[in-house]
Motif scaffolding. Structure first.
Motif, PDB file in Angstrom:
ATOM      1  N   ARG A  89       0.609  -1.138  -0.028  1.00 54.84           N
ATOM      2  CA  ARG A  89       0.132   0.028   0.158  1.00 54.84           C
ATOM      3  C   ARG A  89       0.814   1.283  -0.068  1.00 54.84           C
ATOM      4  N   LEU A  90       1.916   1.138   0.414  1.00 52.39           N
ATOM      5  CA  LEU A  90       2.813   2.185   0.490  1.00 52.39           C
ATOM      6  C   LEU A  90       4.001   2.209  -0.867  1.00 52.39           C
ATOM      7  N   GLY A  91       4.234   1.167  -1.269  1.00 54.31           N
ATOM      8  CA  GLY A  91       5.395   0.707  -2.235  1.00 54.31           C
ATOM      9  C   GLY A  91       4.862   0.987  -3.493  1.00 54.31           C
ATOM     10  N   VAL A  92       3.422   0.648  -3.781  1.00 50.45           N
ATOM     11  CA  VAL A  92       2.859   1.013  -5.246  1.00 50.45           C
ATOM     12  C   VAL A  92       2.872   2.453  -5.375  1.00 50.45           C
ATOM     13  N   LEU A 124       5.737  -8.290 -14.408  1.00 53.90           N
ATOM     14  CA  LEU A 124       4.983  -9.592 -14.999  1.00 53.90           C
ATOM     15  C   LEU A 124       5.680 -10.810 -14.384  1.00 53.90           C
ATOM     16  N   LEU A 125       7.062 -10.786 -14.491  1.00 51.71           N
ATOM     17  CA  LEU A 125       7.906 -11.927 -14.278  1.00 51.71           C
ATOM     18  C   LEU A 125       7.929 -12.145 -12.718  1.00 51.71           C
ATOM     19  N   VAL A 126       8.201 -10.734 -11.979  1.00 54.18           N
ATOM     20  CA  VAL A 126       8.312 -10.947 -10.468  1.00 54.18           C
ATOM     21  C   VAL A 126       6.970 -11.404  -9.932  1.00 54.18           C
ATOM     22  N   GLN A 127       5.887 -10.860 -10.580  1.00 56.63           N
ATOM     23  CA  GLN A 127       4.525 -11.359  -9.941  1.00 56.63           C
ATOM     24  C   GLN A 127       4.359 -12.849  -9.909  1.00 56.63           C
ATOM     25  N   ALA A 128       4.685 -13.414 -11.330  1.00 55.04           N
ATOM     26  CA  ALA A 128       4.532 -14.758 -11.712  1.00 55.04           C
ATOM     27  C   ALA A 128       5.060 -15.633 -10.691  1.00 55.04           C
ATOM     28  N   SER A 129       6.576 -15.449 -10.683  1.00 55.08           N
ATOM     29  CA  SER A 129       7.502 -15.956  -9.886  1.00 55.08           C
ATOM     30  C   SER A 129       7.199 -16.153  -8.368  1.00 55.08           C
ATOM     31  N   TRP A 130       6.936 -15.220  -8.049  1.00 55.53           N
ATOM     32  CA  TRP A 130       6.968 -14.885  -6.443  1.00 55.53           C
ATOM     33  C   TRP A 130       5.475 -15.441  -6.214  1.00 55.53           C
ATOM     34  N   VAL A 131       4.497 -15.167  -6.757  1.00 54.56           N
ATOM     35  CA  VAL A 131       3.117 -15.812  -6.479  1.00 54.56           C
ATOM     36  C   VAL A 131       3.541 -17.216  -6.447  1.00 54.56           C
ATOM     37  N   VAL A 132       3.923 -18.001  -7.621  1.00 54.90           N
ATOM     38  CA  VAL A 132       3.926 -19.160  -7.650  1.00 54.90           C
ATOM     39  C   VAL A 132       4.815 -19.990  -6.505  1.00 54.90           C
ATOM     40  N   ASN A 133       5.962 -19.266  -6.092  1.00 53.24           N
ATOM     41  CA  ASN A 133       6.876 -19.623  -5.074  1.00 53.24           C
ATOM     42  C   ASN A 133       6.290 -19.720  -3.995  1.00 53.24           C
ATOM     43  N   LEU A 134       5.743 -18.685  -3.550  1.00 54.07           N
ATOM     44  CA  LEU A 134       5.230 -18.433  -2.205  1.00 54.07           C
ATOM     45  C   LEU A 134       3.711 -19.316  -1.906  1.00 54.07           C
ATOM     46  N   MET A 135       3.207 -19.572  -3.103  1.00 48.44           N
ATOM     47  CA  MET A 135       1.939 -20.570  -2.884  1.00 48.44           C
ATOM     48  C   MET A 135       2.506 -21.959  -2.712  1.00 48.44           C
ATOM     49  N   GLN A 174       5.031 -22.644  -1.205  1.00 45.43           N
ATOM     50  CA  GLN A 174       5.715 -22.855   0.367  1.00 45.43           C
ATOM     51  C   GLN A 174       4.364 -22.666   1.096  1.00 45.43           C
ATOM     52  N   GLY A 175       2.978 -22.691   0.714  1.00 45.17           N
ATOM     53  CA  GLY A 175       1.969 -22.891   1.726  1.00 45.17           C
ATOM     54  C   GLY A 175       1.455 -21.444   1.980  1.00 45.17           C
ATOM     55  N   GLN A 176       1.751 -20.220   1.250  1.00 44.90           N
ATOM     56  CA  GLN A 176       1.203 -19.047   1.578  1.00 44.90           C
ATOM     57  C   GLN A 176       0.014 -18.897   0.950  1.00 44.90           C
ATOM     58  N   PRO A 177      -1.279 -18.295   1.762  1.00 45.97           N
ATOM     59  CA  PRO A 177      -2.437 -17.979   1.045  1.00 45.97           C
ATOM     60  C   PRO A 177      -2.190 -17.071  -0.231  1.00 45.97           C
ATOM     61  N   ALA A 178      -2.914 -17.285  -1.146  1.00 45.48           N
ATOM     62  CA  ALA A 178      -2.984 -16.634  -2.564  1.00 45.48           C
ATOM     63  C   ALA A 178      -2.964 -15.249  -2.326  1.00 45.48           C
ATOM     64  N   LEU A 179      -3.808 -14.425  -1.371  1.00 44.09           N
ATOM     65  CA  LEU A 179      -3.775 -13.290  -1.312  1.00 44.09           C
ATOM     66  C   LEU A 179      -2.642 -12.623  -0.566  1.00 44.09           C
ATOM     67  N   GLN A 180      -2.172 -13.308   0.611  1.00 45.32           N
ATOM     68  CA  GLN A 180      -0.858 -12.812   0.906  1.00 45.32           C
ATOM     69  C   GLN A 180       0.244 -12.732   0.146  1.00 45.32           C
ATOM     70  N   LEU A 204       0.155 -12.759  -3.171  1.00 41.82           N
ATOM     71  CA  LEU A 204       0.136 -11.555  -4.262  1.00 41.82           C
ATOM     72  C   LEU A 204       0.429 -10.442  -3.642  1.00 41.82           C
ATOM     73  N   SER A 205       0.097  -9.995  -2.382  1.00 40.50           N
ATOM     74  CA  SER A 205       0.351  -8.719  -1.716  1.00 40.50           C
ATOM     75  C   SER A 205       1.920  -8.689  -1.558  1.00 40.50           C
ATOM     76  N   MET A 206       2.664  -9.642  -1.194  1.00 41.01           N
ATOM     77  CA  MET A 206       4.172  -9.725  -1.124  1.00 41.01           C
ATOM     78  C   MET A 206       4.596  -9.569  -2.304  1.00 41.01           C
ATOM     79  N   ALA A 207       4.178 -10.333  -3.526  1.00 41.18           N
ATOM     80  CA  ALA A 207       4.716 -10.071  -4.914  1.00 41.18           C
ATOM     81  C   ALA A 207       4.581  -8.686  -5.394  1.00 41.18           C
ATOM     82  N   THR A 208       3.488  -8.002  -5.144  1.00 40.98           N
ATOM     83  CA  THR A 208       3.247  -6.734  -5.374  1.00 40.98           C
ATOM     84  C   THR A 208       4.230  -5.867  -4.719  1.00 40.98           C
ATOM     85  N   GLY A 209       4.380  -5.995  -3.458  1.00 41.07           N
ATOM     86  CA  GLY A 209       5.325  -5.247  -2.841  1.00 41.07           C
ATOM     87  C   GLY A 209       6.651  -5.158  -3.374  1.00 41.07           C
TER      88      GLY A 209
END
Length: 224
Positions: free
Chosen positions: A29-32, A62-73, A75-81, A83-88
């Motif tokens: 919310r601050l980074g974007v 696009l590359l960061v969003q895709a790679s981070w979301v897939v990697n974090l999910m 590892q067991g992270q919820p999808a919304l969390q 996505l927020s970490m990848a967006t940051g």
């Protein structure tokens, strides 16, 4: 404002402060908003090459969003969390690259040399700074020229899908690497021919303060 005439170290300090602020703003919310404000500044300042940078930034996001979301999910992270970490992370990278893109595009090797000489930096540091911030825009121009050569040879690299365009972009890496090696050899040879000596102290004819004088003083300017 004539950003090309602003002291290189002043711009570099601003970019570093902005980068530090971006990496401390871990919440998306601050980074974007910070990333959008930085991109807006580049647009308002009409920095050269902004369109090409925006394309690269979009690909980076696009590359960061895709790679981070897939990697974090995975590892067991919820999808919304995830996505927020990848967006940051994407926002921090965009802010960082945009800040240093501004420094590179508005700093000529001559202005960097003048500011470094006025600051009495060691010759090695002066050479490294001027080459680093001067060669990257040159390599980017070479990258575009290679793309033009691909178009001239009949390669369709514009009206194609993203994956095909990415493959063609990666194919430019080999000739770009060859060109970079040739450029490094040419610079090394030129320094040797002109007798560049690290032990020599250097001065600058430019007046250096918050702004760097962009030209030689006129005759009437030198008269008392």
């Amino acid at each position: 404002m004539r950003f090309h005439e602003v002291n290189f170290f002043l711009k570099l300090a601003g970019a570093l402060l902005l980068t530090v602020g971006a990496w401390f703003a871990t919440d998306w919310r601050l980074g974007v908003p910070l990333a959008l404000a930085t991109l807006g500044f580049l647009r308002i300042a009409q920095v050269p090459g902004i369109k090409a940078y925006l394309k690269g930034a979009a690909l980076l996001v696009l590359l960061v969003q895709a790679s981070w979301v897939v990697n974090l999910m995975l590892q067991g992270q919820p999808a919304l969390q995830a996505l927020s970490m990848a967006t940051g992370m994407s926002a921090r990278l965009v802010t960082t690259t945009a800040a240093f893109f501004f420094v590179m595009e508005t700093s000529t090797p001559g202005s960097i040399l003048a500011a470094s000489s006025a600051a009495r930096l060691p010759p090695v540091a002066t050479l490294v700074l001027s080459l680093t911030f001067g060669i990257i825009p040159m390599l980017r121009d070479d990258f575009e020229r290679i793309a033009d050569a691909q178009r001239a040879r009949g390669m369709e690299i514009d009206d194609v899908g993203f994956l095909v365009r990415l493959r063609f972009a990666l194919a430019r890496g080999v000739p770009l690497l060859v060109q970079a090696i040739r450029m490094a050899h040419s610079i090394s040879l030129s320094l040797s021919i002109h007798g560049f000596d690290m032990r020599e102290k250097r001065t600058t004819w430019r007046k250096v303060g918050l702004m760097v004088e962009p030209r030689l003083p006129k005759a009437q300017d030198r008269l008392p």
